[in-house]
Design a protein around this motif. Structure first.
Motif, PDB file in Angstrom:
ATOM      1  N   ALA A 179       0.842  -1.189   0.000  1.00 26.80           N
ATOM      2  CA  ALA A 179       0.000   0.000   0.000  1.00 26.80           C
ATOM      3  C   ALA A 179       0.882   1.245   0.000  1.00 26.80           C
ATOM      4  CB  ALA A 179      -0.905  -0.011   1.233  1.00 26.80           C
ATOM      5  N   VAL A 180       0.348   2.358  -0.477  1.00 25.25           N
ATOM      6  CA  VAL A 180       1.084   3.616  -0.376  1.00 25.25           C
ATOM      7  C   VAL A 180       1.322   3.917   1.101  1.00 25.25           C
ATOM      8  CG1 VAL A 180       1.001   6.087  -0.819  1.00 25.25           C
ATOM      9  CG2 VAL A 180       0.147   4.485  -2.542  1.00 25.25           C
ATOM     10  N   GLY A 181       2.565   4.196   1.438  1.00 23.66           N
ATOM     11  CA  GLY A 181       2.950   4.383   2.833  1.00 23.66           C
ATOM     12  C   GLY A 181       3.394   3.102   3.507  1.00 23.66           C
ATOM     13  N   GLY A 182       3.282   1.974   2.804  1.00 23.01           N
ATOM     14  CA  GLY A 182       3.673   0.690   3.362  1.00 23.01           C
ATOM     15  C   GLY A 182       5.173   0.475   3.319  1.00 23.01           C
ATOM     16  N   THR A 183       5.635  -0.447   4.158  1.00 17.85           N
ATOM     17  CA  THR A 183       7.070  -0.717   4.306  1.00 17.85           C
ATOM     18  C   THR A 183       7.400  -2.129   3.871  1.00 17.85           C
ATOM     19  OG1 THR A 183       7.380   0.850   6.131  1.00 17.85           O
ATOM     20  CG2 THR A 183       8.953  -0.964   5.997  1.00 17.85           C
ATOM     21  N   LEU A 184       8.466  -2.251   3.100  1.00 21.07           N
ATOM     22  CA  LEU A 184       9.059  -3.555   2.803  1.00 21.07           C
ATOM     23  C   LEU A 184      10.271  -3.714   3.709  1.00 21.07           C
ATOM     24  CD1 LEU A 184       9.639  -5.095  -0.719  1.00 21.07           C
ATOM     25  CD2 LEU A 184      11.253  -5.455   1.133  1.00 21.07           C
ATOM     26  N   ALA A 185      10.307  -4.803   4.469  1.00 18.44           N
ATOM     27  CA  ALA A 185      11.442  -5.101   5.348  1.00 18.44           C
ATOM     28  C   ALA A 185      12.172  -6.307   4.783  1.00 18.44           C
ATOM     29  CB  ALA A 185      10.967  -5.377   6.773  1.00 18.44           C
ATOM     30  N   LEU A 186      13.392  -6.087   4.337  1.00 19.71           N
ATOM     31  CA  LEU A 186      14.180  -7.108   3.657  1.00 19.71           C
ATOM     32  C   LEU A 186      15.317  -7.562   4.564  1.00 19.71           C
ATOM     33  CD1 LEU A 186      14.938  -8.625   0.985  1.00 19.71           C
ATOM     34  CD2 LEU A 186      16.360  -6.626   0.443  1.00 19.71           C
ATOM     35  N   GLN A 187      15.326  -8.839   4.893  1.00 20.19           N
ATOM     36  CA  GLN A 187      16.395  -9.399   5.725  1.00 20.19           C
ATOM     37  C   GLN A 187      17.363 -10.157   4.822  1.00 20.19           C
ATOM     38  OE1 GLN A 187      15.325 -12.652   8.248  1.00 20.19           O
ATOM     39  NE2 GLN A 187      16.833 -12.161   9.789  1.00 20.19           N
ATOM     40  N   GLU A 188      18.539  -9.596   4.642  1.00 16.91           N
ATOM     41  CA  GLU A 188      19.597 -10.212   3.844  1.00 16.91           C
ATOM     42  C   GLU A 188      20.943  -9.806   4.440  1.00 16.91           C
ATOM     43  OE1 GLU A 188      19.647 -12.367   1.476  1.00 16.91           O
ATOM     44  OE2 GLU A 188      17.544 -12.447   0.866  1.00 16.91           O
ATOM     45  N   GLY A 189      21.944 -10.625   4.199  1.00 17.70           N
ATOM     46  CA  GLY A 189      23.282 -10.263   4.645  1.00 17.70           C
ATOM     47  C   GLY A 189      23.491 -10.505   6.123  1.00 17.70           C
ATOM     48  N   GLY A 190      24.359  -9.726   6.701  1.00 13.89           N
ATOM     49  CA  GLY A 190      24.799  -9.963   8.069  1.00 13.89           C
ATOM     50  C   GLY A 190      26.122 -10.711   8.058  1.00 13.89           C
ATOM     51  N   LEU A 191      26.355 -11.484   9.087  1.00 16.88           N
ATOM     52  CA  LEU A 191      27.605 -12.234   9.209  1.00 16.88           C
ATOM     53  C   LEU A 191      27.308 -13.700   9.466  1.00 16.88           C
ATOM     54  CD1 LEU A 191      29.559  -9.784  11.577  1.00 16.88           C
ATOM     55  CD2 LEU A 191      29.825 -10.014   9.090  1.00 16.88           C
ATOM     56  N   SER A 192      28.192 -14.566   9.011  1.00 19.09           N
ATOM     57  CA  SER A 192      28.060 -15.980   9.325  1.00 19.09           C
ATOM     58  C   SER A 192      28.125 -16.188  10.831  1.00 19.09           C
ATOM     59  CB  SER A 192      29.173 -16.779   8.648  1.00 19.09           C
ATOM     60  OG  SER A 192      29.073 -16.711   7.248  1.00 19.09           O
ATOM     61  N   ALA A 193      27.312 -17.112  11.318  1.00 22.36           N
ATOM     62  CA  ALA A 193      27.294 -17.382  12.754  1.00 22.36           C
ATOM     63  C   ALA A 193      28.626 -17.976  13.210  1.00 22.36           C
ATOM     64  CB  ALA A 193      26.155 -18.330  13.096  1.00 22.36           C
ATOM     65  N   ARG A 194      28.949 -17.718  14.457  1.00 27.83           N
ATOM     66  CA  ARG A 194      30.138 -18.292  15.089  1.00 27.83           C
ATOM     67  C   ARG A 194      29.705 -19.040  16.340  1.00 27.83           C
ATOM     68  NH1 ARG A 194      32.299 -18.124  11.174  1.00 27.83           N
ATOM     69  NH2 ARG A 194      34.245 -17.183  10.484  1.00 27.83           N
ATOM     70  N   TYR A 195      30.377 -20.181  16.589  1.00 29.58           N
ATOM     71  CA  TYR A 195      30.027 -20.961  17.779  1.00 29.58           C
ATOM     72  C   TYR A 195      31.198 -21.724  18.364  1.00 29.58           C
ATOM     73  CZ  TYR A 195      28.593 -23.208  13.401  1.00 29.58           C
ATOM     74  OH  TYR A 195      28.498 -23.600  12.099  1.00 29.58           O
TER      75      TYR A 195
END
Length: 298
Positions: A152-168
């Motif tokens: 919708a006009v005024g609506g938000t797209l939230a894109l989750q991409e990238g970051g860092l590989s997990a460490r454990y």
């Protein structure tokens, strides 16, 4: 869209590898893994709530078993939430989860392949969450344009991409060559590039997500990275997650490992070995995931 990765590059979500996966069987593991990342997602939701107030319709595109979709429903109590995925068994889990959490009266599901299935929405979305799904679509630029068209006009797209590989694990685990996780990451990058190259209609793009969002006709409105920090000695749930991740890594790219690294990985996955991830006191889980937001202005 149901996804399944063999390693932790995209920890905390499920990933599509275009193989014949029994999603009914995978569902409980995917749900448990997403639950483990709930602290990270709660911070993400709080941030989103400041960027898109009182949305009427929220869509989780590529929802899997619905953990994030239900968090969205909890964060925005006035919204209707639609979980979208190609896997009916995972959407069944999402619906059941919504029922257990008391949000079923404003929770729906939509089965089909992204992005075309979004044409079946009854009306445009005020918040469209695309969590680690876009990179499994061949033409990411076209997919973002399709997502933008369903806002919708005024609506938000939230894109989750990238970051860092997990460490454990520490750099030196006490046996084998130090730096195992870095070498696993390098192999994972090669696997990821091959996966992208094999997607139907794949298009090579510079992964400048704000620029791609702008090219889709949206106005970029924010970027933030969120952490999951479960320090050593970590929880049994985190141990189970690490063990499952390393098992998929061994099964998926184990043939590409040097013999000594394969032996190290086997020992790390031996439940009877006190130096394995099932027992070692120095096991932790540290992950960083990045979210980009953009607004439809016209």
């Amino acid at each position: 869209m149901a996804h399944n990765h063999h390693s932790d590059r995209h920890a905390g979500h499920h990933h599509h590898d275009h193989t014949d996966v029994d999603w009914a069987e995978m569902g409980p593991e995917l749900e448990a893994q997403a639950e483990l990342f709930t602290p990270l997602y709660e911070h993400t939701m709080a941030w989103l709530a400041k960027r898109q107030t009182e949305p009427g319709l929220i869509v989780d595109a590529g929802s899997g078993p619905g953990v994030i979709a239900c968090l969205l429903a909890d964060t925005f109590p006035g919204a209707r939430v639609v979980a979208v995925d190609a896997s009916e068994p995972l959407l069944a889990r999402a619906g059941a989860r919504a029922g257990r959490l008391g949000v079923a009266d404003r929770f729906g599901t939509l089965t089909g392949e992204l992005p075309d299935v979004l044409d079946d929405l009854d009306y445009p979305a005020d918040l469209l969450w695309v969590g680690r799904t876009l990179h499994h679509l061949g033409d990411q630029r076209a997919a973002l344009a399709a997502f933008a068209a369903r806002l919708a006009v005024g609506g938000t797209l939230a894109l989750q991409e990238g970051g860092l590989s997990a460490r454990y694990l520490p750099r030196d685990v006490g046996f084998g060559r130090p730096g195992l996780q870095a070498r696993l990451d390098a192999l994972e990058e090669e696997w990821f590039a091959a996966m992208r190259a094999d997607l139907p209609g794949t298009v090579v793009e510079t992964e400048d997500w704000p620029a791609l969002l702008a090219a889709a006709g949206l106005r970029p409105s924010g970027t933030r990275t969120f952490l999951l920090d479960l320090p050593a000695p970590t929880t049994d749930r985190a141990r189970a997650y690490v063990a499952a991740t390393l098992t998929r890594t061994r099964d998926g790219i184990g043939d590409h490992l040097e013999a000594d690294d394969r032996a190290t990985l086997d020992r790390l996955l031996d439940p009877d070995d006190k130096a394995s991830v099932y027992h070692r006191p120095d096991l932790f889980l540290l992950a960083a995931q990045t979210v980009y937001t953009a607004v439809r202005t016209k």
